[in-house]
Design a protein around this motif. Structure first.
Motif, PDB file in Angstrom:
ATOM      1  N   VAL A   1      -3.945 -14.974  -8.849  1.00  0.00           N
ATOM      2  CA  VAL A   1      -3.392 -13.984  -7.942  1.00  0.00           C
ATOM      3  C   VAL A   1      -3.660 -12.589  -8.480  1.00  0.00           C
ATOM      4  CG1 VAL A   1      -1.320 -13.137  -6.801  1.00  0.00           C
ATOM      5  CG2 VAL A   1      -1.612 -15.588  -7.188  1.00  0.00           C
ATOM      6  N   GLU A   2      -4.377 -11.806  -7.689  1.00  0.00           N
ATOM      7  CA  GLU A   2      -4.730 -10.446  -8.062  1.00  0.00           C
ATOM      8  C   GLU A   2      -3.748  -9.455  -7.442  1.00  0.00           C
ATOM      9  OE1 GLU A   2      -8.394 -13.053  -7.530  1.00  0.00           O
ATOM     10  OE2 GLU A   2      -6.666 -12.506  -6.289  1.00  0.00           O
ATOM     11  N   SER A   3      -3.588  -8.328  -8.103  1.00  0.00           N
ATOM     12  CA  SER A   3      -2.723  -7.283  -7.582  1.00  0.00           C
ATOM     13  C   SER A   3      -3.248  -5.924  -8.017  1.00  0.00           C
ATOM     14  CB  SER A   3      -1.280  -7.466  -8.050  1.00  0.00           C
ATOM     15  OG  SER A   3      -1.187  -7.367  -9.461  1.00  0.00           O
ATOM     16  N   GLY A   4      -2.761  -4.882  -7.366  1.00  0.00           N
ATOM     17  CA  GLY A   4      -3.083  -3.522  -7.764  1.00  0.00           C
ATOM     18  C   GLY A   4      -4.023  -2.778  -6.845  1.00  0.00           C
ATOM     19  N   GLY A   5      -4.577  -3.443  -5.845  1.00  0.00           N
ATOM     20  CA  GLY A   5      -5.484  -2.768  -4.939  1.00  0.00           C
ATOM     21  C   GLY A   5      -4.757  -1.804  -4.028  1.00  0.00           C
ATOM     22  N   GLY A   6      -5.538  -1.023  -3.305  1.00  0.00           N
ATOM     23  CA  GLY A   6      -4.973  -0.062  -2.389  1.00  0.00           C
ATOM     24  C   GLY A   6      -6.010   0.904  -1.886  1.00  0.00           C
ATOM     25  N   LEU A   7      -5.537   1.937  -1.229  1.00  0.00           N
ATOM     26  CA  LEU A   7      -6.393   2.990  -0.689  1.00  0.00           C
ATOM     27  C   LEU A   7      -6.377   4.178  -1.638  1.00  0.00           C
ATOM     28  CD1 LEU A   7      -8.064   4.270   1.627  1.00  0.00           C
ATOM     29  CD2 LEU A   7      -5.881   4.982   2.635  1.00  0.00           C
ATOM     30  N   VAL A   8      -7.554   4.647  -1.989  1.00  0.00           N
ATOM     31  CA  VAL A   8      -7.667   5.768  -2.906  1.00  0.00           C
ATOM     32  C   VAL A   8      -8.817   6.660  -2.463  1.00  0.00           C
ATOM     33  CG1 VAL A   8      -9.180   4.523  -4.498  1.00  0.00           C
ATOM     34  CG2 VAL A   8      -7.785   6.419  -5.350  1.00  0.00           C
ATOM     35  N   GLN A   9      -8.702   7.948  -2.717  1.00  0.00           N
ATOM     36  CA  GLN A   9      -9.765   8.881  -2.382  1.00  0.00           C
ATOM     37  C   GLN A   9     -10.902   8.792  -3.389  1.00  0.00           C
ATOM     38  OE1 GLN A   9      -8.275  12.856  -1.903  1.00  0.00           O
ATOM     39  NE2 GLN A   9      -6.918  12.312  -0.208  1.00  0.00           N
ATOM     40  N   PRO A  10     -12.114   9.156  -2.982  1.00  0.00           N
ATOM     41  CA  PRO A  10     -13.214   9.188  -3.942  1.00  0.00           C
ATOM     42  C   PRO A  10     -12.841  10.018  -5.168  1.00  0.00           C
ATOM     43  CG  PRO A  10     -14.051   9.470  -1.737  1.00  0.00           C
ATOM     44  CD  PRO A  10     -12.546   9.517  -1.625  1.00  0.00           C
ATOM     45  N   GLY A  11     -13.202   9.496  -6.337  1.00  0.00           N
ATOM     46  CA  GLY A  11     -12.857  10.147  -7.590  1.00  0.00           C
ATOM     47  C   GLY A  11     -11.529   9.702  -8.164  1.00  0.00           C
ATOM     48  N   GLY A  12     -10.773   8.947  -7.408  1.00  0.00           N
ATOM     49  CA  GLY A  12      -9.477   8.476  -7.854  1.00  0.00           C
ATOM     50  C   GLY A  12      -9.569   7.251  -8.740  1.00  0.00           C
ATOM     51  N   SER A  13      -8.402   6.720  -9.096  1.00  0.00           N
ATOM     52  CA  SER A  13      -8.317   5.593 -10.014  1.00  0.00           C
ATOM     53  C   SER A  13      -7.366   4.524  -9.506  1.00  0.00           C
ATOM     54  CB  SER A  13      -7.827   6.060 -11.392  1.00  0.00           C
ATOM     55  OG  SER A  13      -8.714   6.986 -11.979  1.00  0.00           O
ATOM     56  N   LEU A  14      -7.638   3.299  -9.901  1.00  0.00           N
ATOM     57  CA  LEU A  14      -6.762   2.166  -9.657  1.00  0.00           C
ATOM     58  C   LEU A  14      -6.851   1.228 -10.849  1.00  0.00           C
ATOM     59  CD1 LEU A  14      -7.510   1.183  -5.937  1.00  0.00           C
ATOM     60  CD2 LEU A  14      -5.356   2.116  -6.801  1.00  0.00           C
ATOM     61  N   THR A  15      -5.797   0.459 -11.071  1.00  0.00           N
ATOM     62  CA  THR A  15      -5.810  -0.588 -12.078  1.00  0.00           C
ATOM     63  C   THR A  15      -5.439  -1.904 -11.422  1.00  0.00           C
ATOM     64  OG1 THR A  15      -5.203   0.950 -13.852  1.00  0.00           O
ATOM     65  CG2 THR A  15      -4.892  -1.388 -14.269  1.00  0.00           C
ATOM     66  N   LEU A  16      -6.320  -2.876 -11.535  1.00  0.00           N
ATOM     67  CA  LEU A  16      -6.082  -4.200 -10.997  1.00  0.00           C
ATOM     68  C   LEU A  16      -5.578  -5.119 -12.103  1.00  0.00           C
ATOM     69  CD1 LEU A  16      -9.310  -4.672  -8.839  1.00  0.00           C
ATOM     70  CD2 LEU A  16      -7.181  -3.462  -8.274  1.00  0.00           C
ATOM     71  N   SER A  17      -4.760  -6.094 -11.727  1.00  0.00           N
ATOM     72  CA  SER A  17      -4.213  -7.034 -12.695  1.00  0.00           C
ATOM     73  C   SER A  17      -4.277  -8.452 -12.162  1.00  0.00           C
ATOM     74  CB  SER A  17      -2.768  -6.691 -13.038  1.00  0.00           C
ATOM     75  OG  SER A  17      -2.670  -5.427 -13.655  1.00  0.00           O
ATOM     76  N   CYS A  18      -4.328  -9.398 -13.082  1.00  0.00           N
ATOM     77  CA  CYS A  18      -4.366 -10.809 -12.745  1.00  0.00           C
ATOM     78  C   CYS A  18      -3.748 -11.583 -13.891  1.00  0.00           C
ATOM     79  CB  CYS A  18      -5.809 -11.252 -12.500  1.00  0.00           C
ATOM     80  SG  CYS A  18      -6.031 -13.006 -12.191  1.00  0.00           S
ATOM     81  N   GLU A  19      -2.732 -12.377 -13.598  1.00  0.00           N
ATOM     82  CA  GLU A  19      -2.097 -13.175 -14.636  1.00  0.00           C
ATOM     83  C   GLU A  19      -2.909 -14.447 -14.865  1.00  0.00           C
ATOM     84  OE1 GLU A  19       2.131 -15.451 -15.538  1.00  0.00           O
ATOM     85  OE2 GLU A  19       2.108 -13.698 -14.236  1.00  0.00           O
ATOM     86  N   VAL A  20      -3.326 -14.648 -16.093  1.00  0.00           N
ATOM     87  CA  VAL A  20      -4.106 -15.825 -16.446  1.00  0.00           C
ATOM     88  C   VAL A  20      -3.819 -16.162 -17.898  1.00  0.00           C
ATOM     89  CG1 VAL A  20      -6.109 -14.355 -16.929  1.00  0.00           C
ATOM     90  CG2 VAL A  20      -6.441 -16.808 -16.544  1.00  0.00           C
ATOM     91  N   SER A  21      -3.717 -17.446 -18.204  1.00  0.00           N
ATOM     92  CA  SER A  21      -3.269 -17.873 -19.522  1.00  0.00           C
ATOM     93  C   SER A  21      -4.299 -17.597 -20.603  1.00  0.00           C
ATOM     94  CB  SER A  21      -2.922 -19.356 -19.507  1.00  0.00           C
ATOM     95  OG  SER A  21      -4.093 -20.155 -19.471  1.00  0.00           O
ATOM     96  N   LYS A  22      -3.788 -17.456 -21.810  1.00  0.00           N
ATOM     97  CA  LYS A  22      -4.660 -17.248 -22.954  1.00  0.00           C
ATOM     98  C   LYS A  22      -5.549 -18.459 -23.204  1.00  0.00           C
ATOM     99  CE  LYS A  22      -4.587 -15.681 -27.770  1.00  0.00           C
ATOM    100  NZ  LYS A  22      -3.722 -15.228 -28.889  1.00  0.00           N
ATOM    101  N   THR A  23      -5.048 -19.653 -22.918  1.00  0.00           N
ATOM    102  CA  THR A  23      -5.856 -20.848 -23.126  1.00  0.00           C
ATOM    103  C   THR A  23      -7.104 -20.822 -22.253  1.00  0.00           C
ATOM    104  OG1 THR A  23      -4.513 -22.085 -21.528  1.00  0.00           O
ATOM    105  CG2 THR A  23      -3.907 -22.244 -23.840  1.00  0.00           C
ATOM    106  N   ILE A  24      -6.958 -20.368 -21.020  1.00  0.00           N
ATOM    107  CA  ILE A  24      -8.115 -20.247 -20.136  1.00  0.00           C
ATOM    108  C   ILE A  24      -9.064 -19.174 -20.658  1.00  0.00           C
ATOM    109  CG2 ILE A  24      -8.863 -19.527 -17.836  1.00  0.00           C
ATOM    110  CD1 ILE A  24      -6.407 -20.962 -16.721  1.00  0.00           C
ATOM    111  N   PHE A  25      -8.489 -18.052 -21.065  1.00  0.00           N
ATOM    112  CA  PHE A  25      -9.304 -16.961 -21.594  1.00  0.00           C
ATOM    113  C   PHE A  25     -10.121 -17.413 -22.800  1.00  0.00           C
ATOM    114  CE2 PHE A  25      -9.329 -13.342 -24.691  1.00  0.00           C
ATOM    115  CZ  PHE A  25     -10.375 -12.647 -24.105  1.00  0.00           C
ATOM    116  N   ILE A  26      -9.480 -18.109 -23.721  1.00  0.00           N
ATOM    117  CA  ILE A  26     -10.165 -18.558 -24.926  1.00  0.00           C
ATOM    118  C   ILE A  26     -11.271 -19.550 -24.589  1.00  0.00           C
ATOM    119  CG2 ILE A  26      -9.897 -19.867 -27.071  1.00  0.00           C
ATOM    120  CD1 ILE A  26      -8.883 -17.020 -27.249  1.00  0.00           C
ATOM    121  N   LYS A  27     -11.023 -20.408 -23.628  1.00  0.00           N
ATOM    122  CA  LYS A  27     -11.984 -21.452 -23.305  1.00  0.00           C
ATOM    123  C   LYS A  27     -13.167 -20.942 -22.496  1.00  0.00           C
ATOM    124  CE  LYS A  27     -12.314 -26.094 -21.300  1.00  0.00           C
ATOM    125  NZ  LYS A  27     -12.861 -26.692 -22.540  1.00  0.00           N
ATOM    126  N   TYR A  28     -12.908 -20.052 -21.537  1.00  0.00           N
ATOM    127  CA  TYR A  28     -13.941 -19.669 -20.575  1.00  0.00           C
ATOM    128  C   TYR A  28     -14.342 -18.202 -20.598  1.00  0.00           C
ATOM    129  CZ  TYR A  28     -12.581 -24.094 -18.375  1.00  0.00           C
ATOM    130  OH  TYR A  28     -12.296 -25.414 -18.113  1.00  0.00           O
TER     131      TYR A  28
END
Length: 113
Positions: free
Chosen positions: A5-32
């Motif tokens: 599940v992703e989050s953090g998207g939205g509408l932003v003007q050119p030159g702006g910033s956003l931060t997206l996030s996704c919860e995922v386990s460390k075990t998955i990260f380490i493996k893949y």
């Protein structure tokens, strides 16, 4: 199937910033490792940023210097996006490199004046 599940998207003007996030386990990260994909209307879904279990980060040329991928606190994948351009407009997804997990809803990023 595993769907992240992703989050953090939205509408932003050119030159702006956003931060997206996704919860995922460390075990998955380490493996893949992990990555962020995006798909714009009428275009193929593509990997734009990835991070390996050793912390090696890669980016497609179009986002180098503007996007930063990180894995924090053992459970959260982030994508910091700066200097956003209209061509960054897309639905963004997190997955493992290769996209072997199921695709969730993604989070919409719209860069527009």
């Amino acid at each position: 199937q595993v769907q992240l599940v992703e989050s953090g998207g939205g509408l932003v003007q050119p030159g702006g910033s956003l931060t997206l996030s996704c919860e995922v386990s460390k075990t998955i990260f380490i493996k893949y490792g992990l990555g962020w994909y995006r798909q714009a209307p009428g275009k193929q879904r593509a990997l734009v940023a990835s991070i390996t279990s050793r912390g090696i980060k890669k980016y497609v040329d179009s986002v180098k210097g503007r996007f930063s991928i990180s894995y924090d606190n053992g459970n959260t994948l982030n994508l910091q996006m700066d200097s956003l351009k209209p061509e960054d407009t897309a639905v963004y997804y997190c997955n493992i490199p290769g996209g072997l997990f199921g695709w969730g809803q993604g989070t919409q990023v719209t860069v527009s004046s």
